[in-house]
Design a protein around this motif. Structure first.
Motif, PDB file in Angstrom:
ATOM      1  N   TYR A  47      -1.480   0.210  -6.275  1.00  0.00           N
ATOM      2  CA  TYR A  47      -1.468   1.227  -6.967  1.00  0.00           C
ATOM      3  C   TYR A  47      -1.240   2.582  -6.263  1.00  0.00           C
ATOM      4  O   TYR A  47      -0.342   3.550  -6.742  1.00  0.00           O
ATOM      5  CB  TYR A  47      -2.555   1.218  -7.921  1.00  0.00           C
ATOM      6  CG  TYR A  47      -2.294   2.363  -8.986  1.00  0.00           C
ATOM      7  CD1 TYR A  47      -1.557   2.214 -10.023  1.00  0.00           C
ATOM      8  CD2 TYR A  47      -3.043   3.663  -8.747  1.00  0.00           C
ATOM      9  CE1 TYR A  47      -1.454   3.217 -11.042  1.00  0.00           C
ATOM     10  CE2 TYR A  47      -2.825   4.402  -9.908  1.00  0.00           C
ATOM     11  CZ  TYR A  47      -2.173   4.167 -10.869  1.00  0.00           C
ATOM     12  OH  TYR A  47      -2.119   5.413 -11.921  1.00  0.00           O
ATOM     13  N   PHE A  48      -1.834   2.853  -5.198  1.00  0.00           N
ATOM     14  CA  PHE A  48      -1.904   3.955  -4.236  1.00  0.00           C
ATOM     15  C   PHE A  48      -0.750   3.874  -3.168  1.00  0.00           C
ATOM     16  O   PHE A  48      -0.598   4.866  -2.220  1.00  0.00           O
ATOM     17  CB  PHE A  48      -3.160   4.468  -3.750  1.00  0.00           C
ATOM     18  CG  PHE A  48      -3.865   5.043  -4.894  1.00  0.00           C
ATOM     19  CD1 PHE A  48      -3.632   6.170  -5.633  1.00  0.00           C
ATOM     20  CD2 PHE A  48      -5.119   4.407  -5.462  1.00  0.00           C
ATOM     21  CE1 PHE A  48      -4.332   6.790  -6.685  1.00  0.00           C
ATOM     22  CE2 PHE A  48      -5.877   4.679  -6.506  1.00  0.00           C
ATOM     23  CZ  PHE A  48      -5.600   5.849  -7.042  1.00  0.00           C
ATOM     24  N   ASP A  49       0.057   2.700  -3.271  1.00  0.00           N
ATOM     25  CA  ASP A  49       0.991   2.445  -2.166  1.00  0.00           C
ATOM     26  C   ASP A  49       0.529   2.315  -0.798  1.00  0.00           C
ATOM     27  O   ASP A  49       0.989   3.108   0.253  1.00  0.00           O
ATOM     28  CB  ASP A  49       2.053   3.318  -2.245  1.00  0.00           C
ATOM     29  CG  ASP A  49       3.054   3.308  -3.534  1.00  0.00           C
ATOM     30  OD1 ASP A  49       3.200   2.134  -3.715  1.00  0.00           O
ATOM     31  OD2 ASP A  49       3.605   4.286  -4.001  1.00  0.00           O
ATOM     32  N   LYS A  50      -0.886   1.964  -0.545  1.00  0.00           N
ATOM     33  CA  LYS A  50      -1.650   1.986   0.738  1.00  0.00           C
ATOM     34  C   LYS A  50      -0.999   0.727   1.321  1.00  0.00           C
ATOM     35  O   LYS A  50      -1.046  -0.491   0.666  1.00  0.00           O
ATOM     36  CB  LYS A  50      -3.070   2.115   0.538  1.00  0.00           C
ATOM     37  CG  LYS A  50      -3.318   3.592   0.335  1.00  0.00           C
ATOM     38  CD  LYS A  50      -4.911   3.791   0.460  1.00  0.00           C
ATOM     39  CE  LYS A  50      -5.240   5.340  -0.006  1.00  0.00           C
ATOM     40  NZ  LYS A  50      -6.755   5.205   0.097  1.00  0.00           N
ATOM     41  N   MET A  51      -0.880   0.690   2.657  1.00  0.00           N
ATOM     42  CA  MET A  51      -0.685  -0.704   3.314  1.00  0.00           C
ATOM     43  C   MET A  51      -1.983  -1.573   3.459  1.00  0.00           C
ATOM     44  O   MET A  51      -2.885  -1.131   3.483  1.00  0.00           O
ATOM     45  CB  MET A  51      -0.139  -0.517   4.711  1.00  0.00           C
ATOM     46  CG  MET A  51       1.011   0.214   4.680  1.00  0.00           C
ATOM     47  SD  MET A  51       2.500  -0.611   4.720  1.00  0.00           S
ATOM     48  CE  MET A  51       2.216  -1.916   5.942  1.00  0.00           C
ATOM     49  N   ARG A  52      -1.748  -2.603   2.998  1.00  0.00           N
ATOM     50  CA  ARG A  52      -2.792  -3.959   3.001  1.00  0.00           C
ATOM     51  C   ARG A  52      -2.475  -4.518   4.396  1.00  0.00           C
ATOM     52  O   ARG A  52      -1.799  -5.160   4.743  1.00  0.00           O
ATOM     53  CB  ARG A  52      -2.699  -4.719   2.054  1.00  0.00           C
ATOM     54  CG  ARG A  52      -2.946  -4.189   0.702  1.00  0.00           C
ATOM     55  CD  ARG A  52      -2.630  -5.046  -0.612  1.00  0.00           C
ATOM     56  NE  ARG A  52      -1.176  -5.886  -0.580  1.00  0.00           N
ATOM     57  CZ  ARG A  52      -0.021  -5.100  -0.788  1.00  0.00           C
ATOM     58  NH1 ARG A  52      -0.152  -3.920  -1.326  1.00  0.00           N
ATOM     59  NH2 ARG A  52       0.976  -6.037  -0.692  1.00  0.00           N
ATOM     60  N   THR A  53      -3.774  -4.072   5.253  1.00  0.00           N
ATOM     61  CA  THR A  53      -3.734  -4.640   6.582  1.00  0.00           C
ATOM     62  C   THR A  53      -4.735  -5.487   6.743  1.00  0.00           C
ATOM     63  O   THR A  53      -5.582  -5.668   6.036  1.00  0.00           O
ATOM     64  CB  THR A  53      -3.995  -3.276   7.584  1.00  0.00           C
ATOM     65  OG1 THR A  53      -5.313  -2.648   7.236  1.00  0.00           O
ATOM     66  CG2 THR A  53      -2.718  -2.090   7.594  1.00  0.00           C
ATOM     67  N   SER A  54      -4.674  -6.070   8.100  1.00  0.00           N
ATOM     68  CA  SER A  54      -5.763  -7.073   8.467  1.00  0.00           C
ATOM     69  C   SER A  54      -7.095  -6.406   8.532  1.00  0.00           C
ATOM     70  O   SER A  54      -8.280  -7.032   8.220  1.00  0.00           O
ATOM     71  CB  SER A  54      -5.684  -7.638   9.629  1.00  0.00           C
ATOM     72  OG  SER A  54      -5.620  -6.992  10.732  1.00  0.00           O
ATOM     73  N   GLU A  55      -7.287  -5.138   8.851  1.00  0.00           N
ATOM     74  CA  GLU A  55      -8.421  -4.267   8.822  1.00  0.00           C
ATOM     75  C   GLU A  55      -9.267  -4.149   7.559  1.00  0.00           C
ATOM     76  O   GLU A  55     -10.343  -4.630   7.469  1.00  0.00           O
ATOM     77  CB  GLU A  55      -7.979  -2.971   9.298  1.00  0.00           C
ATOM     78  CG  GLU A  55      -9.288  -1.895   9.630  1.00  0.00           C
ATOM     79  CD  GLU A  55      -8.901  -0.564   9.979  1.00  0.00           C
ATOM     80  OE1 GLU A  55      -9.722   0.257   9.620  1.00  0.00           O
ATOM     81  OE2 GLU A  55      -7.869  -0.373  10.450  1.00  0.00           O
TER      82      GLU A  55
END
Length: 164
Positions: A47-55
C-alpha cells in the motif's frame, strides 16, 4: 529388525504424554496471529509502495524464533517442575506462566495486526469505529484516563511547590 526397532521407538513416543506443552489452542492462535501480522505487514508495504526485501522477512523469522525460544523455556520449566520433587510446589504456577507468555505474544501480534490495518486505512467506518478505538485500548492510549489525569495533576502540583 530395523523396522521393528523403528516401530517400537515410534510406539514409545506415541505413548508419552506431553503434559509440559502449553495449551494447543493457544499455540494455534499464536501461530495464526504471527501469520496475520506477516500478511498485514506485506499488504501495508504494498500500500505504501515500500520494497519488500529479505530483511523484512528475516525480521519475521527472527521474531518467530524468539517467540519459540521463550515458549520452549516455559515448556522446560514446566517439564522440570513436573520431574523434580524440589520444584513440585511451583508446578501449578509454571503452567500459568507458560500460558500467560503465549497470551502475551498473542497480544503483541494482535496489536501489530491492528497497527498495520489502521496504517493502511484510517477513513472507513470499520477502521474509525472499530480498529482505531480497539488499537487505542490495547496500547493504553485512552483519553480521559483517570490514572493519567491523576499523574498529570500530581506533576503539576509538584511543579507549583518547587522552590524558585
Amino acid at each position: 529388525m530395523k523396522t521393528s526397532a523403528i516401530a517400537a521407538l515410534v510406539g514409545t513416543f506415541l505413548n508419552i504424554k506431553f503434559s509440559f506443552l502449553p495449551t494447543p489452542s493457544l499455540l494455534l492462535v499464536m501461530g495464526v496471529a504471527i501469520v496475520l501480522d506477516l500478511i498485514t505487514g506485506i499488504i501495508k508495504a504494498i500500500y505504501f509502495d515500500k520494497m519488500r526485501t529479505s530483511e523484512g522477512y528475516r525480521k519475521t523469522v527472527i521474531k518467530f524464533t524468539q517467540y519459540g525460544g521463550a515458549v520452549v523455556v516455559g515448556m522446560l520449566l514446566k517439564y522440570i517442575s513436573g520431574q523434580s520433587n524440589d520444584m513440585a510446589n511451583i508446578q501449578p504456577y509454571v503452567e500459568y506462566l507458560t500460558n500467560g507468555l503465549v497470551i502475551f505474544i498473542i497480544f503483541i501480534e494482535c496489536t501489530s495486526v491492528l497497527e498495520n490495518l489502521f496504517a493502511i486505512d484510517q477513513q472507513t467506518p470499520f477502521s474509525r469505529y472499530f480498529v482505531g478505538p480497539l488499537l487505542k485500548l490495547l496500547t493504553f492510549q485512552i483519553k480521559n484516563n483517570p490514572i493519567i489525569k491523576m499523574e498529570q495533576q500530581h506533576e503539576a502540583n509538584q511543579k507549583q511547590n518547587e522552590p524558585l
